[in-house]
Design an enzyme around this catalytic site. Structure first.
Site, PDB file in Angstrom:
ATOM      1  N   ASN A  11      -3.030  -6.002  43.711  1.00  0.00           N
ATOM      2  CA  ASN A  11      -3.748  -5.209  42.706  1.00  0.00           C
ATOM      3  C   ASN A  11      -5.219  -5.195  43.120  1.00  0.00           C
ATOM      4  OD1 ASN A  11      -4.827  -3.987  40.481  1.00  0.00           O
ATOM      5  ND2 ASN A  11      -4.420  -5.687  39.054  1.00  0.00           N
ATOM      6  N   LYS A  13      -7.519  -3.502  41.963  1.00  0.00           N
ATOM      7  CA  LYS A  13      -8.438  -3.213  40.845  1.00  0.00           C
ATOM      8  C   LYS A  13      -9.456  -2.151  41.295  1.00  0.00           C
ATOM      9  CE  LYS A  13      -7.375  -7.692  38.932  1.00  0.00           C
ATOM     10  NZ  LYS A  13      -7.760  -8.803  38.053  1.00  0.00           N
ATOM     11  N   HIS A  98      -1.900  -3.497  32.056  1.00  0.00           N
ATOM     12  CA  HIS A  98      -2.679  -4.629  32.573  1.00  0.00           C
ATOM     13  C   HIS A  98      -3.660  -5.101  31.500  1.00  0.00           C
ATOM     14  CE1 HIS A  98      -5.429  -7.034  34.949  1.00  0.00           C
ATOM     15  NE2 HIS A  98      -4.458  -7.127  35.841  1.00  0.00           N
ATOM     16  N   GLU A 100      -6.611  -5.965  31.638  1.00  0.00           N
ATOM     17  CA  GLU A 100      -7.963  -5.389  31.714  1.00  0.00           C
ATOM     18  C   GLU A 100      -8.006  -3.999  31.085  1.00  0.00           C
ATOM     19  OE1 GLU A 100      -8.535  -6.111  35.902  1.00  0.00           O
ATOM     20  OE2 GLU A 100      -8.736  -8.256  35.492  1.00  0.00           O
ATOM     21  N   GLU A 169       1.300 -12.256  33.258  1.00  0.00           N
ATOM     22  CA  GLU A 169      -0.061 -12.640  33.661  1.00  0.00           C
ATOM     23  C   GLU A 169      -0.792 -13.267  32.480  1.00  0.00           C
ATOM     24  OE1 GLU A 169      -1.515 -10.246  37.259  1.00  0.00           O
ATOM     25  OE2 GLU A 169      -2.020  -9.076  35.495  1.00  0.00           O
ATOM     26  N   GLY A 175      -8.362 -14.189  37.508  1.00  0.00           N
ATOM     27  CA  GLY A 175      -9.703 -14.140  38.096  1.00  0.00           C
ATOM     28  C   GLY A 175     -10.379 -15.489  38.234  1.00  0.00           C
ATOM     29  N   SER A 217      -4.723 -15.706  39.436  1.00  0.00           N
ATOM     30  CA  SER A 217      -5.258 -16.624  40.438  1.00  0.00           C
ATOM     31  C   SER A 217      -4.201 -17.144  41.416  1.00  0.00           C
ATOM     32  CB  SER A 217      -6.002 -17.783  39.766  1.00  0.00           C
ATOM     33  OG  SER A 217      -7.054 -17.256  38.980  1.00  0.00           O
TER      34      SER A 217
HETATM   35  P1  PGA Z   1      -6.301 -12.406  40.027  1.00  0.00           P
HETATM   36  O1  PGA Z   1      -5.830 -11.072  39.243  1.00  0.00           O
HETATM   37  O2  PGA Z   1      -5.282 -12.656  41.095  1.00  0.00           O
HETATM   38  O3  PGA Z   1      -7.646 -12.037  40.564  1.00  0.00           O
HETATM   39  O4  PGA Z   1      -6.336 -13.503  39.010  1.00  0.00           O
HETATM   40  C1  PGA Z   1      -4.498 -10.842  38.945  1.00  0.00           C
HETATM   41  C2  PGA Z   1      -4.403  -9.586  38.102  1.00  0.00           C
HETATM   42  O5  PGA Z   1      -5.256  -9.399  37.217  1.00  0.00           O
HETATM   43  O6  PGA Z   1      -3.502  -8.770  38.308  1.00  0.00           O
END
Ligand code: PGA
Length: 257
Positions: A11, A13, A98, A100, A169, A175, A217
Site C-alpha cells: 500500500n 498510500k 482503509h 485513513e 489492520e 505507521g 507496521s
Molecule cells: P504501515 O501501514 O505498514 O505503514 O503500518 C499499513 C497500512 O496502513 O495499510
C-alpha cells in the site's frame, strides 16, 4: 485458508511523489516479486500511476490495486473514479475502507456501497477493518470488528465472496515501528474471531476460503512471525513497501512459508 499462495500487498498510500520514482520503485520490487511462485504480490499505487505502472508487468505473479473507488458507474461525481476506470487502468484489486479514509469521513454505509459496486464490476476488494484501541481487556474491539464486517459485507451474495480479501489492520499498530505491530498469538486469536464472524454470515465452507491479511507496521523483522504464529494469509504493507530492499526481503520470507 491453508495451502494457498501468500498475498503480500504494497500500500504505497500517497507515495512516491513522481511517476519516475514510482516506476523505479516498481521495477525494483518486480525483480524479486516476478520470480516467486508462492507469493501473490499486489501493488496498490495512487490512481495517477496505476495505468503506467501496470503496463510494466505482464505475468500473473504481480497484480495491481487502487487505494479507493467510487460506487457509481459514471456521471457527475467530480474527483471520483469508478471500478470500470480502475479495471481499464490495469487494476484487478481495490483497497476499500482503509482506516485513513475512514478518518477522513468515510462511513460504514459508503464502505458497503464500494464493496458491492467493485465486486460487481469484477474487482477483488481488499476490505480493511480494525479497531483503534490497543486495550483489549473488555473485548469491545470484538463487537466493533463484528459490526464493521457485517455492515461492509451486507448484501454480498455467497458467489461474490471469492472477490473479498479481509485486511485486519488495528489502527493503533499502523505507521509505527515493527516492535509495535500486533504480536503473533494475539493476531491468531483475532483471525479466529474474524473467521467466526464470517462463518456466521456465510457458513463455514465459504468463510474458510476468504483470505485474511494483517496490516500495521509489518516489516522484514516480523514478517515470519506474523505469517506463521499469526496464521494470516498475507500482509498489507504500508511504509515498508516503499523500500525496495526491505519489501523484497519480506516477499522472499513469505515465499518460504
Ligand atoms: P504501515 O501501514 O505498514 O505503514 O503500518 C499499513 C497500512 O496502513 O495499510
Amino acid at each position: 485458508m491453508y495451502g494457498m499462495k501468500k498475498i503480500i500487498i504494497a500500500n504505497w498510500k500517497m507515495n512516491p511523489e513522481s511517476a519516475t520514482k514510482a516506476k523505479e520503485l516498481f521495477i525494483g520490487v518486480k525483480q524479486v516479486a516476478s520470480k516467486l511462485s508462492n507469493v501473490k504480490t499486489v501493488i496498490a499505487t495512487p490512481f495517477v500511476y496505476l495505468s503506467e505502472i501496470s503496463k510494466l508487468y505482464r505475468g500473473h505473479r504481480i497484480e495491481f490495486a487502487a487505494q479507493d473507488v467510487f460506487w457509481e458507474k459514471r456521471g457527475s461525481f467530480t474527483g471520483e473514479v469508478s471500478s470500470a476506470m480502475l479495471k481499464d487502468s490495469g487494476a484487478t484489486h481495490v483497497i476499500v475502507g482503509h482506516s485513513e479514509r475512514r478518518l477522513l469521513g468515510e462511513a460504514d454505509v459508503e464502505v458497503n456501497q464500494k464493496v458491492l459496486a467493485s465486486t460487481q464490476a469484477g474487482l477483488t476488494v481488499i476490505l480493511c477493518i480494525g479497531e483503534s484501541d490497543r486495550d483489549h481487556r473488555d473485548g469491545t474491539h470484538l463487537s466493533f470488528l463484528t459490526s464493521q464486517l457485517e455492515s461492509a459485507l451486507k448484501g454480498i451474495s455467497k458467489n461474490r465472496l471469492s472477490k473479498i480479501i479481509i485486511a485486519y489492520e488495528p489502527i493503533w499498530a499502523i505507521g509505527k515501528s515493527e516492535a509495535d505491530a500486533m504480536k503473533g498469538d494475539e493476531l491468531h486469536e483475532t483471525v479466529l474471531f474474524i473467521r467466526k464472524v464470517l462463518t456466521g454470515i456465510f457458513g463455514k465452507n465459504l468463510a474458510f476460503k476468504v483470505p485474511i491479511l494483517y496490516g500495521g507496521s509489518a516489516g522484514k523483522s516480523n514478517t515470519e512471525v506474523l505469517l506463521t504464529e499469526g496464521m494470516v494469509d498475507g500482509l498489507l504493507v504500508g511504509h515498508a513497501s516503499l523500500k525496495i530492499a526491505e519489501f523484497s526481503d519480506m516477499l522472499k520470507i513469505a515465499q518460504k512459508i
